[in-house]
Scaffold this motif. Structure first.
Motif, PDB file in Angstrom:
ATOM      1  N   GLY A  62       7.941   8.713   3.679  1.00 43.28           N
ATOM      2  CA  GLY A  62       6.727   9.026   2.934  1.00 43.28           C
ATOM      3  C   GLY A  62       7.104   9.465   1.529  1.00 43.28           C
ATOM      4  N   PRO A  63       6.129   9.547   0.646  1.00 45.07           N
ATOM      5  CA  PRO A  63       6.445   9.975  -0.718  1.00 45.07           C
ATOM      6  C   PRO A  63       7.071  11.365  -0.762  1.00 45.07           C
ATOM      7  N   LYS A  64       6.776  12.177   0.237  1.00 40.88           N
ATOM      8  CA  LYS A  64       7.273  13.548   0.204  1.00 40.88           C
ATOM      9  C   LYS A  64       8.489  13.739   1.079  1.00 40.88           C
ATOM     10  N   GLY A  65       8.841  12.729   1.880  1.00 43.38           N
ATOM     11  CA  GLY A  65       9.986  12.873   2.758  1.00 43.38           C
ATOM     12  C   GLY A  65       9.740  12.156   4.061  1.00 43.38           C
ATOM     13  N   LEU A 106       0.828  -1.206   0.000  1.00 46.33           N
ATOM     14  CA  LEU A 106       0.000   0.000   0.000  1.00 46.33           C
ATOM     15  C   LEU A 106       0.860   1.252   0.000  1.00 46.33           C
ATOM     16  N   ALA A 107       1.962   1.226   0.760  1.00 50.55           N
ATOM     17  CA  ALA A 107       2.797   2.419   0.813  1.00 50.55           C
ATOM     18  C   ALA A 107       3.442   2.695  -0.532  1.00 50.55           C
ATOM     19  N   GLU A 108       3.845   1.646  -1.227  1.00 45.39           N
ATOM     20  CA  GLU A 108       4.477   1.880  -2.526  1.00 45.39           C
ATOM     21  C   GLU A 108       3.453   2.304  -3.567  1.00 45.39           C
ATOM     22  N   LEU A 109       2.247   1.758  -3.475  1.00 40.28           N
ATOM     23  CA  LEU A 109       1.183   2.250  -4.370  1.00 40.28           C
ATOM     24  C   LEU A 109       0.935   3.726  -4.102  1.00 40.28           C
ATOM     25  N   THR A 110       0.970   4.091  -2.831  1.00 43.84           N
ATOM     26  CA  THR A 110       0.767   5.484  -2.482  1.00 43.84           C
ATOM     27  C   THR A 110       1.868   6.362  -3.062  1.00 43.84           C
ATOM     28  N   ARG A 111       3.094   5.814  -3.028  1.00 38.56           N
ATOM     29  CA  ARG A 111       4.196   6.588  -3.613  1.00 38.56           C
ATOM     30  C   ARG A 111       3.959   6.784  -5.107  1.00 38.56           C
ATOM     31  N   LEU A 112       3.467   5.741  -5.761  1.00 36.27           N
ATOM     32  CA  LEU A 112       3.145   5.885  -7.187  1.00 36.27           C
ATOM     33  C   LEU A 112       2.109   6.978  -7.390  1.00 36.27           C
ATOM     34  N   ILE A 113       1.063   6.941  -6.571  1.00 34.50           N
ATOM     35  CA  ILE A 113       0.005   7.949  -6.693  1.00 34.50           C
ATOM     36  C   ILE A 113       0.589   9.331  -6.549  1.00 34.50           C
ATOM     37  N   ILE A 157      12.095  16.320 -10.653  1.00 32.74           N
ATOM     38  CA  ILE A 157      11.127  15.586 -11.483  1.00 32.74           C
ATOM     39  C   ILE A 157      11.690  14.214 -11.847  1.00 32.74           C
ATOM     40  N   MET A 158      12.949  14.206 -12.289  1.00 35.00           N
ATOM     41  CA  MET A 158      13.542  12.952 -12.753  1.00 35.00           C
ATOM     42  C   MET A 158      13.668  11.939 -11.619  1.00 35.00           C
ATOM     43  N   ILE A 159      14.059  12.422 -10.431  1.00 34.83           N
ATOM     44  CA  ILE A 159      14.206  11.511  -9.297  1.00 34.83           C
ATOM     45  C   ILE A 159      12.876  10.832  -9.017  1.00 34.83           C
ATOM     46  N   ARG A 160      11.812  11.574  -9.164  1.00 30.86           N
ATOM     47  CA  ARG A 160      10.505  10.971  -8.895  1.00 30.86           C
ATOM     48  C   ARG A 160      10.167   9.925  -9.946  1.00 30.86           C
ATOM     49  N   PHE A 161      10.529  10.229 -11.191  1.00 34.59           N
ATOM     50  CA  PHE A 161      10.311   9.206 -12.228  1.00 34.59           C
ATOM     51  C   PHE A 161      11.060   7.925 -11.889  1.00 34.59           C
ATOM     52  N   LEU A 162      12.342   8.098 -11.534  1.00 37.84           N
ATOM     53  CA  LEU A 162      13.152   6.915 -11.256  1.00 37.84           C
ATOM     54  C   LEU A 162      12.649   6.203 -10.012  1.00 37.84           C
ATOM     55  N   GLU A 163      12.182   6.969  -9.035  1.00 42.09           N
ATOM     56  CA  GLU A 163      11.667   6.347  -7.819  1.00 42.09           C
ATOM     57  C   GLU A 163      10.434   5.503  -8.108  1.00 42.09           C
ATOM     58  N   MET A 164       9.628   5.986  -9.037  1.00 41.89           N
ATOM     59  CA  MET A 164       8.433   5.205  -9.373  1.00 41.89           C
ATOM     60  C   MET A 164       8.834   3.845  -9.939  1.00 41.89           C
ATOM     61  N   ARG A 165       9.869   3.837 -10.763  1.00 45.13           N
ATOM     62  CA  ARG A 165      10.321   2.553 -11.313  1.00 45.13           C
ATOM     63  C   ARG A 165      10.784   1.628 -10.192  1.00 45.13           C
ATOM     64  N   GLU A 166      11.498   2.193  -9.221  1.00 43.82           N
ATOM     65  CA  GLU A 166      11.957   1.358  -8.109  1.00 43.82           C
ATOM     66  C   GLU A 166      10.766   0.866  -7.293  1.00 43.82           C
ATOM     67  N   SER A 167       9.769   1.728  -7.140  1.00 42.94           N
ATOM     68  CA  SER A 167       8.573   1.308  -6.416  1.00 42.94           C
ATOM     69  C   SER A 167       7.906   0.130  -7.099  1.00 42.94           C
ATOM     70  N   LEU A 168       7.880   0.189  -8.422  1.00 47.10           N
ATOM     71  CA  LEU A 168       7.285  -0.924  -9.156  1.00 47.10           C
ATOM     72  C   LEU A 168       8.043  -2.213  -8.871  1.00 47.10           C
ATOM     73  N   LYS A 169       9.380  -2.097  -8.779  1.00 49.44           N
ATOM     74  CA  LYS A 169      10.183  -3.279  -8.457  1.00 49.44           C
ATOM     75  C   LYS A 169       9.782  -3.833  -7.092  1.00 49.44           C
ATOM     76  N   ILE A 170       9.691  -2.939  -6.112  1.00 50.29           N
ATOM     77  CA  ILE A 170       9.336  -3.390  -4.767  1.00 50.29           C
ATOM     78  C   ILE A 170       7.962  -4.052  -4.790  1.00 50.29           C
ATOM     79  N   LEU A 171       7.047  -3.418  -5.506  1.00 46.80           N
ATOM     80  CA  LEU A 171       5.686  -3.950  -5.563  1.00 46.80           C
ATOM     81  C   LEU A 171       5.679  -5.354  -6.151  1.00 46.80           C
ATOM     82  N   ARG A 172       6.435  -5.525  -7.210  1.00 44.13           N
ATOM     83  CA  ARG A 172       6.473  -6.833  -7.862  1.00 44.13           C
ATOM     84  C   ARG A 172       6.981  -7.894  -6.875  1.00 44.13           C
ATOM     85  N   GLN A 173       8.083  -7.547  -6.173  1.00 46.90           N
ATOM     86  CA  GLN A 173       8.635  -8.512  -5.214  1.00 46.90           C
ATOM     87  C   GLN A 173       7.634  -8.786  -4.096  1.00 46.90           C
ATOM     88  N   ALA A 174       7.028  -7.731  -3.577  1.00 47.63           N
ATOM     89  CA  ALA A 174       6.125  -7.916  -2.441  1.00 47.63           C
ATOM     90  C   ALA A 174       4.919  -8.747  -2.844  1.00 47.63           C
TER      91      ALA A 174
END
Lengths: 405, 219, 384, 170
Positions: free
Chosen positions: C323-326, C117-124, C274-291
């Motif tokens: 959190g997604p913002k810090g 849920l936390a990583e989905l929230t980060r995506l949002i 902006i770019m860091i957030r893009f890259l973070e979303m990709r990492e979040s997807l990785k975490i989500l897949r593993q979880a």
């Protein structure tokens, strides 16, 4: 005194080509029929012709306000206004009623008279400018020998009215908006005029109908499809975006920064007038661009002469305006210093470059030799600019590291 | 720390020497919006919005919005609520107001006389339903609750809050059937306990009587 | 960690003959770009910012004081309303603070659910951020609509799980409120698979756009030391190249079990953010897949925890999550009753906002809007 | 004659307004009006080209520039301006009177001034040809001057960049 039957049997009266002139001809014939003096007939005919243009473009304004919202909605994967009437066709009417019934607020610190004057002054030049455009072979509302000059002379009034609007509101955001608008319009009017001058040089006339006449015979005769005209046309298009205050050059009304720029303190019908002025200005500048570069009312292929010429014109107008909308749906806004730097360091030199190119094109007979001479003349500076830009872009390239622990 | 060029496929080139067309990014942007515009005409999943009153986005069966009170059979007597005020205390924005009904002697009837929830205060958190020990209050799925009456229309009393157990069953079959089964078991247990209690009381009374008799006999 | 003396710049004192040439503008609280009811008192010289004073508190709701007056559980729905873009992160931070306070064990399945849920929230949050920042730059809502379309899909999942799209109120002390509904994990993994193409499209739309490059690069950067001293956390700090992510620096939950990387920027300007957030979303997807692959069966909540009359022992606890913002932290002091004695939120938006003036001085008015957007604030959290 | 009779008083009124208005912005707008009316007069006299150029250059550029520079400068004190008015009037008249006198003298006593006979309109093509043949040196000189001005302006525009770059490098 003509009998009415003779009026109706006039062969050219009811052809599609002459349709836009029909009201004028009818009024003239009818008045002549009732024995009105000649000056009255001509004045009435003139008024009706002017009325036709104003009516067409006010209708166009209403339609565009709907189409713009629809197109942007589609770009954004929405449906857009669809409640008022069939496909939302009555939305402009609803908007108009809303605007008319809204309270007209004049701020306390405003200059009352100038505050009222500004929205009127912004509509008038746009309508005047629309008057000299040749819309069809038989349809040029006012055929001036100095049509192009008239267009620019009248268009320059817009800046003054934007300034009046910003200053007379007696508020800070409008003031900032007016400052932005004036510096932007002055900067972009220069390359706009210079690119148009290339066409004047090649055509040897300032009369818009003549410029169109010279581009007849298929789209490869249009100015846009010559090497200098291609670059000039693109520059003209960019400048016209800035002149019409459209995205990405919509700084004067950049809503995320200065609320609505010079229109911030306007409401109700005055606000609607600003919008009308803006849309009419958009029509005017696109129509001029079509006239200068896209062959005006000329059909794209020689065999298509049976279609009324004004249909070609409005088709091209629709296409150009769609480009405006598409760009608006895509790009963010540039910053004011970037805008100015772009105008003075890129647009004006490049526009100046099209002038010798047009000259060479004209005096080398527009044949193979012209291509050989003009293309490198234009391409070399563009490539240089491209390299500079590319270097900047390379500096803008970022690499990102990843930490694992 | 491992250094890598930026991974996004369309980020600006990582090698500065590479030639890119100036303005390529601008054209890419146009391509994306153009694609979206064209596909919006035939690809339903592209669309962001639904045309609300005519079509509605599907609502999950687990969607919760506003609480309601459950009654069995009779709206008045069958109300499960015992006016214990636990939900009133736990409610975060304190939007529940309960008055216990008492008879003439002031004895509790274990029934709410007033049970009001203020819709304008309620934040639909569902804590009342969670803390209720009597399976009495549950979250509704109704969401079109707007009204033009600012005060009365937003204050829900017993009449608007009470809904039948069948409604609950229809709304959340899984939860309701589980609750029903538990309640039935509880009731049976209770009945058994009550029967046992009565039997015990009887036995006690008899024993007492016997004892008294014995005592009397002694005297 | 780098430590350096504070280098906060301060605005020049506005006096003397030049002072009346300056334009004092109040951006907000009613202004199209201020992300809610936020106000900036800006002094402009032409269009250059000379001084900028943030004014906030318009959305103050007394969150912390209310929490001291209600039970521990009753604060949970209030945390949804802090950063209303990502309520589930707030839920988790608060729940973990109470768990720390009362020493509650969280079952395995619940931990996995929380990570998902936390990583989905980060995506949002990051997806919506892309739309918002483009709106700030003046792109007329296209990016926003694309972003919100995808956000809606995640919100659908949330609705299915928690019963509400945004105000989830889902985490409980010792787990979550209810178990995953049947088929939820499958739906979620479909979404995770589909999210990559969407990010590709979004990147194509934004990352290479020359106007965006011109607007965002070299705008609003500050030295690393200033950011660290200012207490800045989250993507804003990492964009400047500081490797500080609580998921790695002070692991909580079960983040140690997943392999993911922390993207780090270089300059720390708006573009990097902006770019860091893009890259973070990709990492979040990785975490989500593993979880999602590892999701075990078991209890979704610690069955020993009382719902009613929950009283943690006397003591205090501070728990924080990324959190997604810090850094989002909750500090609780318990006096053994049903209400916390003291309740304090460390909101990332608020603390990230403190260096706003330092970032904006000397830049254009138009840059202020982008910088404010790139900080990614939510007024619900700033004003509390 | 009729256009002149209508326009001349209007032009005079507008010009007077441009001088008399206490607020600089009002004065600038009146100036713009004056220039526009002069352009209309040219048009009425049949000098289309010069009329439109007057409009484009003076109303569209010069007046806007004046107005723009007023925007970015501090407004003066209005009351002070009004107080100063009698003195300004005297100075102004002192400066204008000789000019007026010369004009009046030439109008009344200038024996060698004749009414110009009506000439056919000069077409743009002829005008252009004249400019680039007989008047070519003047045009070239002007062009060089303008280019120099433009380069200078571009340099001015670039200058404030430098400190900004320095600060960003820090």
């Amino acid at each position: 005194m003509l009998p009415l039957a003779a009026v109706i049997s006039e062969p050219s009266l009811f052809s599609l080509e002459h349709l836009p002139r029909l009201p004028q001809r009818l009024v003239e014939l009818l008045l002549g029929n009732f024995g009105a003096p000649e000056w009255l007939v001509s004045i009435a005919g003139f008024l009706v012709a002017a009325g036709t243009v104003v009516g067409v473009f006010l209708g166009g304004f209403a339609l565009l306000s709907l189409i713009e919202r629809k197109t942007l909605a589609r770009i954004q994967n929405r449906i857009g206004p669809n409640r008022a009437g069939w496909f939302g066709i009555l939305q402009p009417v609803a908007d108009g009623i809303k605007m008319l019934t809204k309270e007209d607020i004049v701020p306390d610190k405003a200059e009352k008279f100038l505050h009222l004057l500004a929205p009127i002054l912004i509509v008038v030049p746009a309508i005047l400018a629309l008057g000299v455009i040749p819309y069809g072979r038989e349809w040029t509302p006012v055929s001036l020998e100095l049509g192009l000059l008239f267009f620019f002379a009248v268009g320059s009034l817009t800046e003054l009215s934007v300034f009046i609007a910003g200053w007379a509101s007696g508020s800070k955001f409008p003031m900032l908006g007016a400052m932005r608008a004036i510096s932007q319009m002055i900067s972009y009017e220069l390359p706009l005029i210079i690119t148009a001058l290339g066409v004047v040089m090649v055509s040897g006339t300032l009369s818009l109908p003549h410029i169109v006449e010279q581009q007849n015979g298929g789209f490869w005769h249009w100015n846009f499809f010559t090497p200098w005209g291609f670059f000039a046309g693109i520059l003209f298009f960019i400048c016209s975006i800035a002149e019409a205050n459209r995205c990405p050059f919509d700084l004067p009304e950049g809503e995320s920064e200065i609320v609505a720029g010079h229109m911030t303190e306007y409401s109700g019908f005055k606000y609607a007038l600003f919008f009308m002025g803006e849309y009419l200005g958009l029509f005017a500048i696109s129509a001029l661009g079509i006239t200068l570069f896209l062959g005006g009312w000329q059909a794209p292929l020689p065999g298509l002469g049976f279609v009324p010429t004004w249909i070609w014109f409005f088709g091209k107008l629709a296409f150009v305006i769609f480009l405006f909308l598409w760009i608006r749906g895509t790009y963010p806004r540039v910053r004011i210093d970037q805008l100015m730097r772009f105008a003075w360091l890129c647009m004006i030199p490049m526009a100046l470059l099209t002038l010798p190119a047009a000259g060479v094109w004209h005096f080398t007979g527009r044949g193979l030799l012209s291509w050989v001479l003009v293309v490198p003349l234009l391409l070399v500076p563009w490539v240089i600019v491209g390299v500079i830009f590319n270097k900047r872009l390379a500096a803008a390239t970022r690499t990102y590291t990843f930490a694992d622990g | 720390m491992e250094a890598q060029p930026n991974t996004p496929a369309t980020s600006p080139p990582d090698k500065p020497a590479r030639w890119v067309m100036p303005g390529l990014g601008l054209f890419q942007g146009l391509a994306v919006t153009g694609k979206n515009m064209v596909q919006s005409f035939y690809k339903k999943e592209r669309m962001t919005t639904v045309q609300y009153p005519e079509e509605r986005a599907p609502i999950s069966p687990n969607f919760r919005n506003f609480p309601f009170l459950v009654y069995d059979n009779d709206p008045k007597a069958g109300l499960r609520c015992t006016a214990c005020s636990i939900c009133e205390k736990e409610c975060p924005p304190q939007c529940i107001y309960i008055v216990l009904e008492r008879d003439e002697n002031g004895k509790s009837l274990k029934r709410p006389k007033v049970f009001d929830i203020d819709l304008s205060v309620c934040m639909n958190c569902g804590i009342c339903a969670e803390v209720c020990p009597f399976d009495s209050i549950y979250m509704d799925g109704e969401y079109e609750l707007s009204t033009d009456d600012r005060f009365g229309g937003l204050l829900f009393g017993l009449d608007r809050l009470s809904k039948s157990a069948e409604y609950h069953m229809k709304l959340r079959p899984e939860q309701a059937s589980e609750v029903m089964a538990r309640r039935k078991a509880d009731e049976e247990k209770k009945a058994a306990a009550a029967a046992a209690k009565i039997a015990k009381a009887k036995a006690d009374a008899e024993a007492k009587k016997a004892a008294a008799e014995e005592k009397g006999g002694e005297q | 960690m780098v430590s350096a003396p504070s280098t906060y710049s301060s605005a020049p004192i506005l006096e003397g003959s030049d002072a009346d040439q300056l334009l004092r503008v109040s951006l907000g609280p009613q202004h199209p770009s201020t992300h809610g009811v936020f106000r900036m008192n800006v002094v402009l010289d032409g269009e250059t910012v000379v001084s900028l004073k943030p004014v906030f508190g318009y959305l103050h709701r007394n969150h912390e004081k209310i929490a001291e007056g209600v039970t521990y559980l009753s604060s949970m729905p209030y945390t949804d309303r802090l950063d209303y873009i990502c309520p589930l992160s707030n839920n988790w931070a608060y729940a973990s603070a109470v768990e720390k306070l009362a020493g509650i064990e969280v079952p395995e399945r619940a931990e996995y659910m929380r990570v998902i849920l936390a990583e989905l929230t980060r995506l949002i949050n990051h997806t919506a951020f892309m739309g918002f920042i483009l709106g700030d730059m003046g792109a007329w809502g296209s990016a926003l609509m694309y972003a919100f379309r995808e956000r809606e899909l995640i919100l659908d999942l949330f609705e299915d799980l928690t019963g509400a799209r945004m105000m989830a109120n889902f985490m409980r002390f010792g787990g979550c409120r209810n178990d995953l509904p049947a088929g939820w994990a499958e739906k979620c993994s479909v979404l995770v698979d589909d999210y990559g193409p969407f990010l590709d499209e979004m990147e194509k739309f934004l990352v290479g756009n020359e106007i965006l490059l011109a607007r965002c690069q070299d705008v609003g950067q500050l030295p690393k030391e200033t950011l660290i001293n200012g207490g800045i956390t989250g993507p804003m700090l990492r964009a400047a190249g500081v490797n500080y992510d609580i998921r790695k620096a002070d692991p909580y939950g079960i983040y140690e079990r997943f392999s993911f990387r922390i993207p780090l920027g270089d300059k720390g300007d708006c573009y990097d953010r902006i770019m860091i957030r893009f890259l973070e979303m990709r990492e979040s997807l990785k975490i989500l897949r593993q979880a999602l692959d590892q999701l075990p069966d078991g209890d979704y909540v610690n069955p020993k925890i009382k719902i009613r009359n929950f009283k943690p022992p006397v003591g205090e606890a501070y728990a924080r999550i990324e959190g997604p913002k810090g850094e989002l932290g909750f500090h609780l002091i318990s006096d053994g009753t049903v209400n916390p004695y003291r309740y304090r939120v460390r909101p990332p938006s608020f603390i990230n906002l403190t260096l706003l003036e330092d970032m904006c001085l000397g830049l254009d008015l138009a840059d202020v809007v982008i910088i404010l957007g790139s900080i990614d604030i939510v007024l619900g959290e700033v004003d509390r | 004659m009729i256009p002149l009779l209508i326009l001349a008083p209007l032009i005079l009124l507008a010009a007077f307004g441009a001088v008399w208005m206490a607020r600089p912005v009002h004065a600038a707008l009146m100036l713009a009006l004056t220039l526009a009316l002069v352009a209309v007069l040219y048009l009425a006299l049949g000098a289309d080209f010069i009329g439109l150029v007057q409009f484009a250059v003076y109303v569209g550029a010069v007046a806007v520039l004046i107005v723009f520079s007023l925007l970015i400068t501090r407004p003066g004190d209005e009351a002070e301006e009004i107080e100063r008015r009698p003195r300004s009037l005297v100075t102004g008249l002192f400066c204008t009177l000789p000019v007026l006198a010369v004009l009046a003298y030439t109008a009344v006593f200038g024996s060698n001034i004749k009414l110009i006979p009506w000439q056919p309109k000069l077409s743009i093509a002829e005008l252009g040809e004249m400019l680039f043949t007989s008047h070519a040196p003047a045009v070239l000189a002007l062009a060089v001057l303008l280019t120099a001005v433009m380069i200078g302006a571009a340099l001015f525009a670039r200058e404030p960049d430098k400190p900004q770059d320095d600060s960003s490098e820090k």
